[in-house]
Write a protein that holds these residues in place. Structure first.
Motif, mmCIF file in Angstrom:
data_model
loop_
_atom_site.group_PDB
_atom_site.id
_atom_site.type_symbol
_atom_site.label_atom_id
_atom_site.label_comp_id
_atom_site.label_asym_id
_atom_site.label_seq_id
_atom_site.Cartn_x
_atom_site.Cartn_y
_atom_site.Cartn_z
ATOM 1 N N GLU A 92 98.271 75.449 19.836
ATOM 2 C CA GLU A 92 96.861 75.761 20.038
ATOM 3 C C GLU A 92 96.041 74.519 19.710
ATOM 4 O OE1 GLU A 92 93.843 79.261 18.557
ATOM 5 O OE2 GLU A 92 95.989 79.470 18.280
ATOM 6 N N ARG A 93 95.212 74.088 20.649
ATOM 7 C CA ARG A 93 94.387 72.901 20.416
ATOM 8 C C ARG A 93 93.289 73.232 19.418
ATOM 9 N NH1 ARG A 93 94.336 67.961 22.782
ATOM 10 N NH2 ARG A 93 92.095 67.952 22.510
ATOM 11 N N PRO A 94 93.014 72.320 18.497
ATOM 12 C CA PRO A 94 91.977 72.582 17.499
ATOM 13 C C PRO A 94 90.564 72.602 18.084
ATOM 14 C CG PRO A 94 92.843 70.355 17.246
ATOM 15 C CD PRO A 94 93.695 71.048 18.277
ATOM 16 N N ASP A 95 90.389 72.106 19.307
ATOM 17 C CA ASP A 95 89.064 72.078 19.924
ATOM 18 C C ASP A 95 88.781 73.321 20.775
ATOM 19 O OD1 ASP A 95 90.656 71.612 22.174
ATOM 20 O OD2 ASP A 95 90.033 69.516 22.382
ATOM 21 N N GLY A 96 89.698 74.315 20.746
ATOM 22 C CA GLY A 96 89.460 75.560 21.462
ATOM 23 C C GLY A 96 89.755 75.526 22.944
ATOM 24 N N ARG A 97 90.346 74.469 23.447
ATOM 25 C CA ARG A 97 90.633 74.376 24.884
ATOM 26 C C ARG A 97 91.796 75.255 25.312
ATOM 27 N NH1 ARG A 97 88.097 69.506 24.088
ATOM 28 N NH2 ARG A 97 86.714 68.903 25.794
ATOM 29 N N GLY A 98 92.623 75.702 24.377
ATOM 30 C CA GLY A 98 93.720 76.591 24.724
ATOM 31 C C GLY A 98 95.053 76.125 24.183
ATOM 32 N N ILE A 99 96.117 76.728 24.713
ATOM 33 C CA ILE A 99 97.479 76.364 24.327
ATOM 34 C C ILE A 99 97.868 75.133 25.138
ATOM 35 C CG2 ILE A 99 99.904 77.083 24.266
ATOM 36 C CD1 ILE A 99 98.070 78.576 22.299
ATOM 37 N N ALA A 100 98.314 74.102 24.421
ATOM 38 C CA ALA A 100 98.579 72.819 25.060
ATOM 39 C C ALA A 100 100.041 72.418 24.943
ATOM 40 C CB ALA A 100 97.699 71.731 24.444
ATOM 41 N N LEU A 101 100.551 71.908 26.042
ATOM 42 C CA LEU A 101 101.864 71.271 26.082
ATOM 43 C C LEU A 101 101.710 69.888 25.474
ATOM 44 C CD1 LEU A 101 104.797 71.108 27.234
ATOM 45 C CD2 LEU A 101 103.759 70.150 29.304
ATOM 46 N N ARG A 102 102.655 69.523 24.610
ATOM 47 C CA ARG A 102 102.630 68.185 24.026
ATOM 48 C C ARG A 102 104.052 67.655 23.938
ATOM 49 N NH1 ARG A 102 102.000 69.171 17.601
ATOM 50 N NH2 ARG A 102 102.105 66.947 17.625
ATOM 51 N N PHE A 103 104.158 66.351 23.902
ATOM 52 C CA PHE A 103 105.465 65.711 23.748
ATOM 53 C C PHE A 103 105.262 64.302 23.212
ATOM 54 C CE2 PHE A 103 104.085 65.576 28.156
ATOM 55 C CZ PHE A 103 104.109 64.227 28.470
ATOM 56 N N ALA A 104 106.183 63.888 22.358
ATOM 57 C CA ALA A 104 106.202 62.529 21.812
ATOM 58 C C ALA A 104 107.665 62.189 21.526
ATOM 59 C CB ALA A 104 105.378 62.446 20.534
ATOM 60 N N PHE A 114 113.823 62.009 29.703
ATOM 61 C CA PHE A 114 113.946 62.986 28.620
ATOM 62 C C PHE A 114 112.625 63.721 28.357
ATOM 63 C CE2 PHE A 114 117.481 60.120 26.850
ATOM 64 C CZ PHE A 114 118.482 60.897 27.402
ATOM 65 N N ALA A 115 111.511 62.995 28.363
ATOM 66 C CA ALA A 115 110.210 63.644 28.124
ATOM 67 C C ALA A 115 109.941 64.687 29.202
ATOM 68 C CB ALA A 115 109.088 62.607 28.084
ATOM 69 N N ARG A 116 110.195 64.342 30.436
ATOM 70 C CA ARG A 116 109.986 65.259 31.560
ATOM 71 C C ARG A 116 110.873 66.501 31.411
ATOM 72 N NH1 ARG A 116 110.336 61.629 34.557
ATOM 73 N NH2 ARG A 116 108.190 61.303 35.147
ATOM 74 N N GLU A 117 112.130 66.300 31.063
ATOM 75 C CA GLU A 117 113.077 67.402 30.928
ATOM 76 C C GLU A 117 112.680 68.322 29.766
ATOM 77 O OE1 GLU A 117 117.903 67.810 30.291
ATOM 78 O OE2 GLU A 117 117.108 66.012 31.271
ATOM 79 N N ALA A 118 112.306 67.730 28.646
ATOM 80 C CA ALA A 118 111.900 68.524 27.483
ATOM 81 C C ALA A 118 110.591 69.256 27.740
ATOM 82 C CB ALA A 118 111.772 67.618 26.258
ATOM 83 N N ALA A 119 109.616 68.561 28.317
ATOM 84 C CA ALA A 119 108.315 69.181 28.592
ATOM 85 C C ALA A 119 108.448 70.310 29.614
ATOM 86 C CB ALA A 119 107.321 68.123 29.064
ATOM 87 N N ARG A 120 109.288 70.117 30.625
ATOM 88 C CA ARG A 120 109.508 71.176 31.618
ATOM 89 C C ARG A 120 110.085 72.420 30.938
ATOM 90 N NH1 ARG A 120 109.574 71.510 36.836
ATOM 91 N NH2 ARG A 120 109.636 69.255 37.155
ATOM 92 N N ALA A 121 111.052 72.227 30.049
ATOM 93 C CA ALA A 121 111.656 73.369 29.343
ATOM 94 C C ALA A 121 110.614 74.103 28.508
ATOM 95 C CB ALA A 121 112.805 72.888 28.465
ATOM 96 N N ALA A 122 109.750 73.363 27.809
ATOM 97 C CA ALA A 122 108.699 73.990 26.994
ATOM 98 C C ALA A 122 107.705 74.736 27.872
ATOM 99 C CB ALA A 122 107.990 72.932 26.150
ATOM 100 N N LEU A 123 107.310 74.128 28.981
ATOM 101 C CA LEU A 123 106.362 74.750 29.896
ATOM 102 C C LEU A 123 106.941 76.040 30.490
ATOM 103 C CD1 LEU A 123 103.560 74.221 31.162
ATOM 104 C CD2 LEU A 123 104.743 73.033 33.016
ATOM 105 N N GLU A 124 108.178 75.993 30.939
ATOM 106 C CA GLU A 124 108.828 77.180 31.494
ATOM 107 C C GLU A 124 108.963 78.270 30.436
ATOM 108 O OE1 GLU A 124 112.496 75.769 33.205
ATOM 109 O OE2 GLU A 124 111.466 74.906 34.930
ATOM 110 N N PHE A 125 109.321 77.884 29.218
ATOM 111 C CA PHE A 125 109.435 78.851 28.127
ATOM 112 C C PHE A 125 108.083 79.531 27.898
ATOM 113 C CE2 PHE A 125 109.324 80.360 23.813
ATOM 114 C CZ PHE A 125 110.603 80.804 23.550
#
Length: 187
Positions: A92-104, A114-125
């Motif tokens: 959840e973004r602290p600025d109220g914009r909503g649930i955000a996908l993040r990766f580092a 790897f970032a693309r593969e991990a982020a895709r899995a999180a987004l699909e989940f």
């Protein structure tokens, strides 16, 4: 009888073709302190680098977030050798914009998808868990992250300024998520 123990995975662990995503837990603290304290790995994240104390506090918050929502931050590991590559997640973004996908991810692991593969899995989940809208925010100058978001099908939907930087907002709507997209194999 074997002397190798089988790792018992936590609920919500995700396996992709090359990665294992595990919900963050106390055992990840040292990796998270190192990642979040490294300018090249975490300098572009919201609010930048973290002190070890702040990283420990965030880990406690992330564990509690998982307990409340059933999604959150995963530690990303390479499946072939279990090397810690970084994090991805839905927060959840602290600025109220909503649930955000993040990766580092660690800089040495970049450029391999790897970032693309991990982020895709999180987004699909997240979409499979019932999140209709998931956003992501990237600096206008962060072309690598913008490329990942574009490859995942997130669409630009706004912008704002943060600490003198132009920030771009992207969104993924469940109704626009490809129907043929399969949920990553959860363990």
């Amino acid at each position: 009888m074997t002397d190798t123990l089988t790792r018992v995975e936590a609920p919500h662990t995700i396996r992709t073709a090359r990665l294992v995503l595990r919900p963050v837990e106390a055992g990840h603290l040292a990796d998270l302190v190192a990642l979040k304290g490294d300018e090249a790995a975490f300098g572009l994240m919201l609010n930048g680098l973290r002190t070890p104390e702040r990283a420990k506090q965030e880990l406690s918050e992330d564990i509690a977030f998982w307990a409340r929502h059933g999604y959150g931050t995963w530690a990303v590991h390479r499946a072939s050798d279990d090397a810690f590559l970084g994090i991805t997640g839905l927060m959840e973004r602290p600025d109220g914009r909503g649930i955000a996908l993040r990766f580092a991810l660690w800089p040495w692991s970049r450029g391999q998808g790897f970032a693309r593969e991990a982020a895709r899995a999180a987004l699909e989940f997240g979409h499979a868990a019932g999140l209709h809208r998931i956003i992501a925010v990237a600096r206008d100058s962060n072309h690598a992250s913008r490329g990942v978001l574009g490859d995942l099908g997130l669409q630009p939907c706004g912008e704002f300024r943060h600490q003198g930087h132009l920030m771009l907002v992207f969104e993924s709507l469940h109704s626009s998520w490809p129907e043929h997209s399969a949920l990553p194999e959860a363990m």
